[in-house]
Write a protein that holds these residues in place. Structure first.
Motif, PDB file in Angstrom:
ATOM      1  N   GLY A  47       0.829  -1.212   0.000  1.00 20.34           N
ATOM      2  CA  GLY A  47       0.000   0.000   0.000  1.00 20.34           C
ATOM      3  C   GLY A  47       0.855   1.250   0.000  1.00 20.34           C
ATOM      4  O   GLY A  47       0.554   2.222  -0.697  1.00 20.34           O
ATOM      5  N   LEU A  75       1.977   1.912  -3.420  1.00 23.35           N
ATOM      6  CA  LEU A  75       0.940   2.529  -4.252  1.00 23.35           C
ATOM      7  C   LEU A  75       0.825   4.019  -3.940  1.00 23.35           C
ATOM      8  O   LEU A  75       0.676   4.850  -4.849  1.00 23.35           O
ATOM      9  CB  LEU A  75      -0.402   1.831  -4.015  1.00 23.35           C
ATOM     10  CG  LEU A  75      -1.535   2.291  -4.911  1.00 23.35           C
ATOM     11  CD1 LEU A  75      -1.187   2.068  -6.359  1.00 23.35           C
ATOM     12  CD2 LEU A  75      -2.819   1.555  -4.583  1.00 23.35           C
ATOM     13  N   VAL A  76       0.943   4.344  -2.648  1.00 25.27           N
ATOM     14  CA  VAL A  76       0.872   5.757  -2.268  1.00 25.27           C
ATOM     15  C   VAL A  76       2.026   6.536  -2.891  1.00 25.27           C
ATOM     16  O   VAL A  76       1.843   7.651  -3.381  1.00 25.27           O
ATOM     17  CB  VAL A  76       0.872   5.892  -0.728  1.00 25.27           C
ATOM     18  CG1 VAL A  76       1.053   7.334  -0.321  1.00 25.27           C
ATOM     19  CG2 VAL A  76      -0.428   5.359  -0.161  1.00 25.27           C
ATOM     20  N   PHE A 120       1.246   7.426  -6.342  1.00 25.99           N
ATOM     21  CA  PHE A 120       0.457   8.655  -6.435  1.00 25.99           C
ATOM     22  C   PHE A 120       1.328   9.879  -6.170  1.00 25.99           C
ATOM     23  O   PHE A 120       1.136  10.925  -6.788  1.00 25.99           O
ATOM     24  CB  PHE A 120      -0.707   8.606  -5.446  1.00 25.99           C
ATOM     25  CG  PHE A 120      -1.890   7.848  -5.971  1.00 25.99           C
ATOM     26  CD1 PHE A 120      -2.794   8.460  -6.817  1.00 25.99           C
ATOM     27  CD2 PHE A 120      -2.083   6.532  -5.647  1.00 25.99           C
ATOM     28  CE1 PHE A 120      -3.863   7.761  -7.320  1.00 25.99           C
ATOM     29  CE2 PHE A 120      -3.151   5.822  -6.151  1.00 25.99           C
ATOM     30  CZ  PHE A 120      -4.040   6.435  -6.986  1.00 25.99           C
ATOM     31  N   TYR A 123       1.916  13.357  -8.207  1.00 25.91           N
ATOM     32  CA  TYR A 123       1.541  14.600  -7.544  1.00 25.91           C
ATOM     33  C   TYR A 123       2.670  15.622  -7.560  1.00 25.91           C
ATOM     34  O   TYR A 123       2.416  16.819  -7.623  1.00 25.91           O
ATOM     35  CB  TYR A 123       1.128  14.270  -6.107  1.00 25.91           C
ATOM     36  CG  TYR A 123       0.866  15.440  -5.224  1.00 25.91           C
ATOM     37  CD1 TYR A 123      -0.292  16.194  -5.373  1.00 25.91           C
ATOM     38  CD2 TYR A 123       1.761  15.801  -4.220  1.00 25.91           C
ATOM     39  CE1 TYR A 123      -0.542  17.268  -4.564  1.00 25.91           C
ATOM     40  CE2 TYR A 123       1.507  16.875  -3.405  1.00 25.91           C
ATOM     41  CZ  TYR A 123       0.357  17.602  -3.579  1.00 25.91           C
ATOM     42  OH  TYR A 123       0.106  18.674  -2.772  1.00 25.91           O
ATOM     43  N   GLN A 145       5.645  18.194  -8.283  1.00 28.92           N
ATOM     44  CA  GLN A 145       5.810  19.179  -9.338  1.00 28.92           C
ATOM     45  C   GLN A 145       7.253  19.323  -9.785  1.00 28.92           C
ATOM     46  O   GLN A 145       7.519  19.774 -10.876  1.00 28.92           O
ATOM     47  CB  GLN A 145       5.342  20.549  -8.864  1.00 28.92           C
ATOM     48  CG  GLN A 145       3.928  20.566  -8.382  1.00 28.92           C
ATOM     49  CD  GLN A 145       2.972  20.930  -9.481  1.00 28.92           C
ATOM     50  OE1 GLN A 145       3.334  20.880 -10.637  1.00 28.92           O
ATOM     51  NE2 GLN A 145       1.760  21.302  -9.136  1.00 28.92           N
ATOM     52  N   VAL A 192      -2.509  18.058 -12.392  1.00 27.78           N
ATOM     53  CA  VAL A 192      -2.279  17.080 -11.330  1.00 27.78           C
ATOM     54  C   VAL A 192      -3.590  16.418 -10.924  1.00 27.78           C
ATOM     55  O   VAL A 192      -3.678  15.192 -10.789  1.00 27.78           O
ATOM     56  CB  VAL A 192      -1.633  17.773 -10.115  1.00 27.78           C
ATOM     57  CG1 VAL A 192      -1.651  16.844  -8.919  1.00 27.78           C
ATOM     58  CG2 VAL A 192      -0.220  18.176 -10.443  1.00 27.78           C
ATOM     59  N   LEU A 198      -4.464  12.461 -11.046  1.00 30.05           N
ATOM     60  CA  LEU A 198      -4.755  11.671  -9.850  1.00 30.05           C
ATOM     61  C   LEU A 198      -6.069  10.917 -10.010  1.00 30.05           C
ATOM     62  O   LEU A 198      -6.193   9.756  -9.612  1.00 30.05           O
ATOM     63  CB  LEU A 198      -4.819  12.573  -8.617  1.00 30.05           C
ATOM     64  CG  LEU A 198      -3.484  13.129  -8.130  1.00 30.05           C
ATOM     65  CD1 LEU A 198      -3.696  14.021  -6.927  1.00 30.05           C
ATOM     66  CD2 LEU A 198      -2.526  12.019  -7.786  1.00 30.05           C
ATOM     67  N   MET A 199      -7.063  11.606 -10.625  1.00 33.45           N
ATOM     68  CA  MET A 199      -8.354  10.938 -10.807  1.00 33.45           C
ATOM     69  C   MET A 199      -8.216   9.728 -11.742  1.00 33.45           C
ATOM     70  O   MET A 199      -8.782   8.659 -11.493  1.00 33.45           O
ATOM     71  CB  MET A 199      -9.385  11.908 -11.396  1.00 33.45           C
ATOM     72  CG  MET A 199      -9.837  12.982 -10.427  1.00 33.45           C
ATOM     73  SD  MET A 199     -10.555  12.285  -8.948  1.00 33.45           S
ATOM     74  CE  MET A 199      -9.628  13.129  -7.694  1.00 33.45           C
ATOM     75  N   LEU A 214      -6.775   6.949  -9.833  1.00 33.80           N
ATOM     76  CA  LEU A 214      -7.784   6.258  -9.014  1.00 33.80           C
ATOM     77  C   LEU A 214      -8.571   5.270  -9.867  1.00 33.80           C
ATOM     78  O   LEU A 214      -8.803   4.125  -9.465  1.00 33.80           O
ATOM     79  CB  LEU A 214      -8.747   7.273  -8.418  1.00 33.80           C
ATOM     80  CG  LEU A 214      -8.328   7.939  -7.129  1.00 33.80           C
ATOM     81  CD1 LEU A 214      -9.436   8.843  -6.641  1.00 33.80           C
ATOM     82  CD2 LEU A 214      -8.036   6.876  -6.092  1.00 33.80           C
ATOM     83  N   THR A 234      -6.572   2.259 -10.478  1.00 33.26           N
ATOM     84  CA  THR A 234      -6.505   1.388  -9.305  1.00 33.26           C
ATOM     85  C   THR A 234      -7.770   0.561  -9.188  1.00 33.26           C
ATOM     86  O   THR A 234      -7.725  -0.656  -8.927  1.00 33.26           O
ATOM     87  CB  THR A 234      -6.305   2.236  -8.049  1.00 33.26           C
ATOM     88  OG1 THR A 234      -5.276   3.178  -8.296  1.00 33.26           O
ATOM     89  CG2 THR A 234      -5.930   1.376  -6.877  1.00 33.26           C
ATOM     90  N   ALA A 235      -8.924   1.234  -9.401  1.00 33.77           N
ATOM     91  CA  ALA A 235     -10.195   0.521  -9.334  1.00 33.77           C
ATOM     92  C   ALA A 235     -10.243  -0.565 -10.405  1.00 33.77           C
ATOM     93  O   ALA A 235     -10.678  -1.694 -10.148  1.00 33.77           O
ATOM     94  CB  ALA A 235     -11.354   1.504  -9.515  1.00 33.77           C
ATOM     95  N   LEU A 274      -2.648  -4.599  -5.907  1.00 37.29           N
ATOM     96  CA  LEU A 274      -1.817  -3.420  -5.670  1.00 37.29           C
ATOM     97  C   LEU A 274      -0.684  -3.352  -6.683  1.00 37.29           C
ATOM     98  O   LEU A 274      -0.385  -2.280  -7.231  1.00 37.29           O
ATOM     99  CB  LEU A 274      -1.253  -3.475  -4.254  1.00 37.29           C
ATOM    100  CG  LEU A 274      -2.262  -3.180  -3.143  1.00 37.29           C
ATOM    101  CD1 LEU A 274      -1.689  -3.549  -1.796  1.00 37.29           C
ATOM    102  CD2 LEU A 274      -2.632  -1.721  -3.163  1.00 37.29           C
TER     103      LEU A 274
END
Lengths: 322, 219
Positions: B13, B16-17, B20, B24, B26, B96, B100-101, B104, B107-108, B131
């Protein structure tokens, strides 16, 4: 049985009283820790109480074109926040009104308080109030969905949205490391920072035009109105700290059947954890810089991403168990 | 026994973070640091699997992941960025928030796929597999939404991190394959680096958008 009922009622009243009593102290601890880390002396811990007392004595100046909304908003905001803060189980999980402490209700109470504050910010028609309100709403539109997702993640794990039920579940559950819980903890911390107008989302001590969010909305308030708004802000900090404690570190909380002794022990544990959390917040605020307003959607969006990931993982691991 | 899976899931996990976090960030330096963090977490995850499942050969995998992708490659990329003297901001195709969306959604998608495919007795491993698949897809996404060549390299490497994680969860890959993959990644880094320098020599930028306008007939 009636005697028991009276004790239960008093315990619930004591909880309402304690959250209000400790709120200025918690803010005082945050400020003190920040000041000491910056090698300043800092205000005494009890300064929050003195500020409130002084503001309550002072005259309240209201703009000529202010409507009834401007005058009534502080009391309503204070009342809504107080009810919300008093609903969260602090020292015991099974108090009289624990059935009312539903997380969805909590989000609704806070949302109502925020809507009132934003309206009051725009009421007098100053440009700062408008800026503050629009920014607050921008943050809220991102923070609130994240909050709801966190709530749902916990509800999936515990099988209830009742806070006391969730806390009982986590006390009873053997200690386990779960990815979904860790992610929702991170998300809730970000939401709490955003909602409480703390660094890096907003700086609670600044009155610099370009950066302020919360302070811009309450700029027009003075006297007892300001005292109520400030008290509501302090209560909100205690609320979120209690929520974090209740959901992720409920150890030491007295069970429903505990007597007065158990409650006293639970109260002690809660106070220590709360003030510890406030000190951590102080350290965090010193070690990080405020973010640009235009970067905020990304930062608060992270909370949404984490909360969404948490709920996905919660579903997946549940599927694996079944 | 449950604690073992809990910790390996936690490490996956965290990876995975960091995926992201890669999307994210810059600044290129921050992207490289996030990548190093992801690789070191991968090394920890693999080492945990080696210790808990008593498979000492995985320790070598962990060592390779830590030394090569946790230290050598990030340092090399940091130095490349310094030598290129490029903008420190990351050029992006989409914002960004949108990236990110999409992350997500990926991931789903990964979870939906794994739930459909991996049914049966090996269901304990499927959370980790989901994961890992998500990390691989995020690596793809990183390569698509970032225009800078250096961040594209990072996306590729992060994808490879996801592959190693998947292999660890699914009873491991043979050591020979593992070592050759590690070295081919290293070779890929050299090739990428050479290409980055050539691209910049030619176009004065490492924004790969410039390649779109490049046509052989237009001299």
């Amino acid at each position: 049985m009636t005697g028991n009922l009276v004790v239960q009622f008093l315990a619930q009243g004591a909880q309402m009283f304690f959250v209000l009593l400790i709120a200025p102290l918690a803010v005082g601890v945050v400020r003190r820790v920040k000041a000491r880390l910056m090698r300043r002396q800092g205000a005494p811990l009890l300064q929050g109480y003195r500020d409130l007392a002084k503001l309550l004595r002072k005259e309240s100046v209201v703009a000529e074109n202010a409507s009834w909304l401007f005058r009534s908003a502080p009391s309503l905001i204070f009342a809504l926040t107080w009810v919300a803060a008093a609903l969260i189980p602090t020292f015991a999980s099974g108090l009289m009104y624990n059935w009312a402490a539903d997380v969805v209700a909590l989000v609704a109470l806070l949302g109502a308080a925020r809507a009132l504050l934003a309206l009051a910010g725009m009421d007098v028609g100053t440009s700062f109030g408008g800026i503050g309100s629009s920014r607050e709403m921008m943050i809220a539109t991102l923070a609130e969905p994240a909050m709801m997702l966190i709530v749902l993640t916990l509800a999936i794990a515990a099988g209830t949205t009742r806070l006391a039920g969730v806390a009982d579940f986590f006390i009873a559950e053997p200690l386990a490391v779960r990815v979904s819980m860790a992610l929702s903890l991170l998300a809730l911390v970000i939401v709490a920072l955003a909602e409480n107008a703390r660094i890096p989302v907003d700086n609670p001590v600044t009155h610099l035009e370009l950066t302020m969010v919360h302070e811009a909305m309450v700029l027009e308030y003075s006297g007892r109105h300001l005292a109520l708004i400030e008290a509501a802000g302090m209560l909100k900090l205690v609320l979120y700290l209690s929520l974090l404690i209740c959901l992720f570190a409920p150890f030491g909380m007295a069970p429903a059947t505990a007597g007065v002794d158990g409650w006293a022990l639970g109260l002690l544990a809660w106070t220590v954890k709360l003030l510890g959390g406030a000190a951590l917040l102080g350290v965090w605020e010193v070690s990080i810089a405020k973010m640009r307003v235009f970067r905020l959607p990304d930062f608060v969006g992270i909370a949404f991403v984490f909360a969404f990931l948490a709920i996905l993982l919660a579903f997946l691991s549940r599927g694996a168990i079944e | 026994m449950n604690q073992v899976y809990d910790i390996s899931h936690l490490l996956a996990g965290v990876m995975l973070v960091t995926s992201f976090a890669l999307l994210y960030q810059q600044r290129i330096a921050a992207v490289l640091n996030a990548f190093a963090a992801q690789s070191i977490t991968l090394a920890l995850a693999v080492a945990w699997a080696a210790w808990s499942e008593n498979r000492p050969d995985l320790f070598i995998t962990a060592l390779i992941a830590f030394s090569l992708k946790g230290v050598v490659i990030p340092v090399a990329l940091h130095r490349t960025v310094a030598r290129l003297g490029i903008h420190r901001e990351v050029e992006k195709v989409v914002g960004v928030g949108a990236a990110l969306m999409v992350g997500l959604a990926l991931t789903a998608l990964a979870q939906a796929l794994v739930v459909k495919i991996a049914q049966g007795p090996a269901s304990q491993a499927r959370e980790e597999l989901a994961l890992a698949l998500a990390i691989i897809l995020m690596g793809f996404l990183m390569m698509i939404v970032r225009r800078n060549a250096v961040t594209q390299i990072v996306g590729f490497m992060s994808m490879e991190n996801g592959l190693i994680l998947a292999a660890t969860g699914a009873r491991g890959m043979p050591l020979v394959v593992e070592i050759s993959v590690a070295f081919s990644v290293l070779i890929a880094l050299f090739v990428f680096a050479v290409f980055v320098f050539r691209i910049r020599e030619r176009f004065d930028t490492i924004d790969i958008e410039a390649l779109d306008r490049m046509r052989g007939d237009r001299r």
